[in-house]
Design a protein around this motif. Structure first.
Motif, PDB file in Angstrom:
ATOM      1  N   ILE A  59     -29.404 -34.663 -26.660  1.00 18.51           N
ATOM      2  CA  ILE A  59     -30.191 -33.735 -26.475  1.00 18.51           C
ATOM      3  C   ILE A  59     -29.144 -32.576 -26.303  1.00 18.51           C
ATOM      4  O   ILE A  59     -29.630 -31.245 -27.016  1.00 18.51           O
ATOM      5  CB  ILE A  59     -31.207 -34.124 -24.564  1.00 18.51           C
ATOM      6  N   LEU A  60     -27.858 -33.075 -25.742  1.00 20.10           N
ATOM      7  CA  LEU A  60     -27.453 -31.683 -25.222  1.00 20.10           C
ATOM      8  C   LEU A  60     -26.187 -31.862 -26.559  1.00 20.10           C
ATOM      9  O   LEU A  60     -25.947 -30.111 -26.374  1.00 20.10           O
ATOM     10  CB  LEU A  60     -26.153 -32.234 -24.305  1.00 20.10           C
ATOM     11  N   PHE A  61     -26.293 -32.230 -27.453  1.00 19.25           N
ATOM     12  CA  PHE A  61     -25.434 -31.986 -28.431  1.00 19.25           C
ATOM     13  C   PHE A  61     -25.883 -31.921 -29.807  1.00 19.25           C
ATOM     14  O   PHE A  61     -24.804 -31.298 -30.952  1.00 19.25           O
ATOM     15  CB  PHE A  61     -23.657 -33.059 -28.370  1.00 19.25           C
ATOM     16  N   SER A  62     -26.981 -32.358 -29.982  1.00 21.73           N
ATOM     17  CA  SER A  62     -27.671 -32.328 -31.247  1.00 21.73           C
ATOM     18  C   SER A  62     -27.734 -30.600 -32.037  1.00 21.73           C
ATOM     19  O   SER A  62     -27.211 -30.749 -33.223  1.00 21.73           O
ATOM     20  CB  SER A  62     -29.205 -32.809 -31.431  1.00 21.73           C
ATOM     21  N   SER A  63     -27.537 -29.971 -31.487  1.00 25.14           N
ATOM     22  CA  SER A  63     -27.515 -28.597 -31.751  1.00 25.14           C
ATOM     23  C   SER A  63     -26.440 -28.107 -32.399  1.00 25.14           C
ATOM     24  O   SER A  63     -26.038 -27.453 -33.836  1.00 25.14           O
ATOM     25  CB  SER A  63     -27.906 -27.157 -31.265  1.00 25.14           C
ATOM     26  N   TRP A  92     -18.852 -29.610 -19.578  1.00 24.65           N
ATOM     27  CA  TRP A  92     -20.290 -30.295 -20.962  1.00 24.65           C
ATOM     28  C   TRP A  92     -21.379 -29.652 -21.430  1.00 24.65           C
ATOM     29  O   TRP A  92     -21.778 -29.607 -22.898  1.00 24.65           O
ATOM     30  CB  TRP A  92     -20.525 -31.535 -20.109  1.00 24.65           C
ATOM     31  N   LEU A  93     -21.551 -28.661 -20.319  1.00 21.15           N
ATOM     32  CA  LEU A  93     -22.379 -27.791 -20.938  1.00 21.15           C
ATOM     33  C   LEU A  93     -21.815 -26.378 -21.180  1.00 21.15           C
ATOM     34  O   LEU A  93     -23.269 -25.580 -21.516  1.00 21.15           O
ATOM     35  CB  LEU A  93     -23.231 -27.749 -19.618  1.00 21.15           C
ATOM     36  N   ILE A  94     -20.968 -25.841 -21.777  1.00 23.32           N
ATOM     37  CA  ILE A  94     -20.841 -25.182 -22.388  1.00 23.32           C
ATOM     38  C   ILE A  94     -21.035 -25.476 -23.580  1.00 23.32           C
ATOM     39  O   ILE A  94     -19.489 -25.925 -24.368  1.00 23.32           O
ATOM     40  CB  ILE A  94     -19.792 -23.766 -21.598  1.00 23.32           C
ATOM     41  N   PRO A  95     -20.874 -24.993 -24.434  1.00 23.47           N
ATOM     42  CA  PRO A  95     -21.035 -24.915 -25.976  1.00 23.47           C
ATOM     43  C   PRO A  95     -20.104 -24.128 -27.056  1.00 23.47           C
ATOM     44  O   PRO A  95     -19.992 -23.386 -25.958  1.00 23.47           O
ATOM     45  CB  PRO A  95     -22.052 -24.612 -26.484  1.00 23.47           C
ATOM     46  N   PHE A  96     -19.572 -24.630 -27.309  1.00 24.67           N
ATOM     47  CA  PHE A  96     -18.002 -23.466 -27.782  1.00 24.67           C
ATOM     48  C   PHE A  96     -19.437 -22.171 -28.640  1.00 24.67           C
ATOM     49  O   PHE A  96     -18.271 -21.287 -28.279  1.00 24.67           O
ATOM     50  CB  PHE A  96     -17.131 -24.321 -29.576  1.00 24.67           C
TER      51      PHE A  96
END
Lengths: 321, 272
Positions: A248-252, B113-117
């Protein structure tokens, strides 16, 4: 603590004060030591992660084209309003959900079955299969995209050739410029890459299950399917929830490179996702504010989801102690 | 459960072999296409009838492939070394001492972990640009010089390091620094190596940031150069597959040699 020590000992030992002081400064140094060791990591994290994050939150309320020499202008909640009137952004939310849900079979269901099927084989063939499944995982997204683009080529690709040969389709399909196909192909490629990794994770989790449960169950007459449902799944639940969280967190982020390489989000925004839209807002439309507003919004959304999943994991994951 | 009929076992292996083919066939097709000549490339022959290397020579003349491979190695090694150095120090501090603010440090680490690039790319891009590091290798490396994933992974492995040994070393008068460098690091070599391999592969495959920073082929890692090539030349499929093959070879070689360790390190540490 050290202060009181100083007061009690120092006056009585006139000659020893220097030694005591030196020891104290050493003690003070000791207290700083952990921070000293942490300094490089924390400093770099502040510069490259937290400063930019806060700056992005600031930019969410500004209008700025990132052109050197110009500066951001405060616009209040305008960016958020634009965001919700932006059709491509609204569409990208739907696609993001599509990718997230679509990846679950590849990151949980299929790998779990593969792990169970290979689990009791002799170690030679087990390791062979797992090593083969794992190969896509280590390849770079650009290389993978180039290969699949060639395989799915509209006029000369192998996939079209085979499908036409087998009379499954009459005309070759232009997969990447067909709104009905583009996102399915991207999902398929991302999933193809993920299977090996998840299989290995589930395999590792399986080896820690106590074999006696299965022996007891089969003595009670439970078949392999019932053993899978009543023993394997509950004992794998921490891993299932972990993989669910990751998906859920990384699929995008996992689909990002394939979207960029294969369709650039098209046709008509049918294969884009939220992170790709953020990238396009910033580096194609040069609208830093809009991109940052989307970033802030989804930071909150994913934060809430992570919190929820954490609670689910505490409540439902079954640990075998 | 342990006694299966041969038919069942045959079906099981058949299914697994089919899946293996699905996993590696694209790679085979890449190699196969890269060796076909211009007239054969658009046919679906499973072997090139007359293998040619002209695609490779063409690819090497069109792109500075050697230079780009060097860039990839340089960037990946720098990232890996910096990440290992910063995380060894940080993980050691976290395992070794109790101190004020430890909880805050863990919160700072976990929250990344919650910070996307994508949500930090704009300010980082602006900063790298201001530093004059746009289109340089250093500009690609800097934002990846620390990895919380590496810190937390090492922290977990260090925790299982026997505390008695540390106490004994302390009594022997070893300094805190040498406890890290002469006791802990030599004894956790394999863990650190696994993590290093993992970070190297991740660095090698990094996409978004190098794409933003690398503007010219001479300063681009292989992946990004390949991307420029793919997007510019759409019909040279033979040489495109040759270039792709070249870009895959280093990682595949590493995998061939260190397969066990790579798989183990992914299991041990997961991915980010």
């Amino acid at each position: 603590m050290s202060q009181s020590l100083d007061n009690t000992i120092a006056p009585s030992l006139s000659g020893g004060t220097i030694i005591v002081r030196r020891r104290l400064s050493k003690k003070k140094l000791r207290r700083f030591k952990p921070y000293l060791y942490l300094l490089p990591a924390v400093a770099l994290l502040s510069i490259w992660m937290y400063r930019p994050l806060l700056y992005t939150f600031y930019l969410a309320f500004q209008k700025w084209s990132m052109v050197p020499g110009t500066s951001p202008v405060f616009v209040g909640f305008d960016n958020f309003e634009h965001l919700f009137h932006n059709k491509s952004f609204i569409d990208s939310i739907g696609n993001t959900i599509f990718y997230t849900v679509g990846l679950l079979p590849f990151s949980i269901l299929i790998p779990m079955i593969l792990a169970v099927v290979t689990d009791r084989m002799e170690s030679k063939s087990k390791n062979f299969y797992r090593a083969m499944f794992f190969i896509p995982m280590i390849l770079a997204p650009v290389s993978v995209s180039a290969i699949w683009r060639w395989l799915f080529h509209p006029s000369n690709g192998l996939v079209n050739y085979l499908l036409v040969k087998l009379h499954l389709i009459k005309e070759p399909i232009a997969y990447f410029s067909d709104p009905g196909f583009a996102k399915w192909i991207i999902l398929l490629i991302t999933g193809w890459k993920m299977i090996g990794f998840s299989t290995i994770m589930f395999s590792a989790a399986l080896t820690s299950i106590n074999r006696e449960y299965y022996e007891a169950a089969s003595q009670d007459g439970a078949g392999s399917f019932r053993q899978f449902v009543h023993i394997t799944i509950p004992l794998l639940s921490p891993m299932i929830i972990f993989m669910l969280t990751m998906s859920i967190l990384f699929s995008s982020q996992w689909t990002f490179a394939y979207i960029d390489m294969l369709t650039t989000g098209g046709p008509y925004g049918s294969s884009t996702n939220i992170y790709y839209e953020m990238y396009r807002f910033a580096f194609s439309s040069l609208n830093a504010g809009l991109s940052s507003a989307a970033a802030l919004l989804f930071f909150v959304v994913f934060g809430l989801i992570a919190l929820g999943l954490n609670m689910v994991s505490r409540k439902f994951a079954f640990y075998d102690n | 459960m342990f006694h299966r009929s041969p038919i069942q076992s045959f079906a099981r292996h058949g299914m697994l072999v089919l899946l293996c083919v699905l996993a590696v066939f694209p790679l085979y097709w890449m190699l196969n296409s890269s060796l076909k000549n211009e007239s054969e490339i658009f046919t679906s022959s499973i072997f090139p009838h007359k293998p040619v290397f002209s695609n490779y020579t063409y690819a090497f003349t069109q792109m500075p492939i050697v230079r780009m491979a060097f860039n990839s190695f340089a960037v990946s090694i720098m990232m890996t070394m910096l990440q290992l150095a910063t995380s060894l120090l940080a993980a050691y501090a976290l395992v070794r001492w109790r101190f004020r603010g430890k909880g805050v440090i863990f919160a700072i680490l976990s929250l990344t972990w919650l910070i996307p690039f994508q949500s930090i790319m704009i300010p980082n891009y602006v900063l790298v640009n201001d530093l004059g590091l746009n289109d340089t290798l250093l500009g690609i490396v800097l934002p990846f010089s620390v990895s919380t994933f590496a810190i937390l992974s090492l922290y977990q492995s260090f925790q299982s390091f026997p505390g008695v040994l540390i106490e004994a070393a302390q009594i022997d008068g070893m300094s805190d620094w040498s406890i890290l460098t002469r006791l802990i690091i030599p004894n956790t070599r394999s863990t650190i190596a696994s993590l290093g391999i993992l970070q190297f592969i991740n660095a090698w495959n990094e996409y978004l940031w190098p794409m933003l920073i690398a503007k010219s082929m001479n300063h681009a890692p292989l992946q990004i150069g390949l991307r420029l090539f793919v997007n510019s030349d759409t019909n040279m499929w033979g040489s495109l597959m040759a270039a792709t093959t070249v870009s895959c070879v280093p990682i595949l070689l590493i995998y061939l040699i260190l397969r066990r360790q790579i798989v183990d390190s992914f299991v041990r540490f997961g991915i980010k």
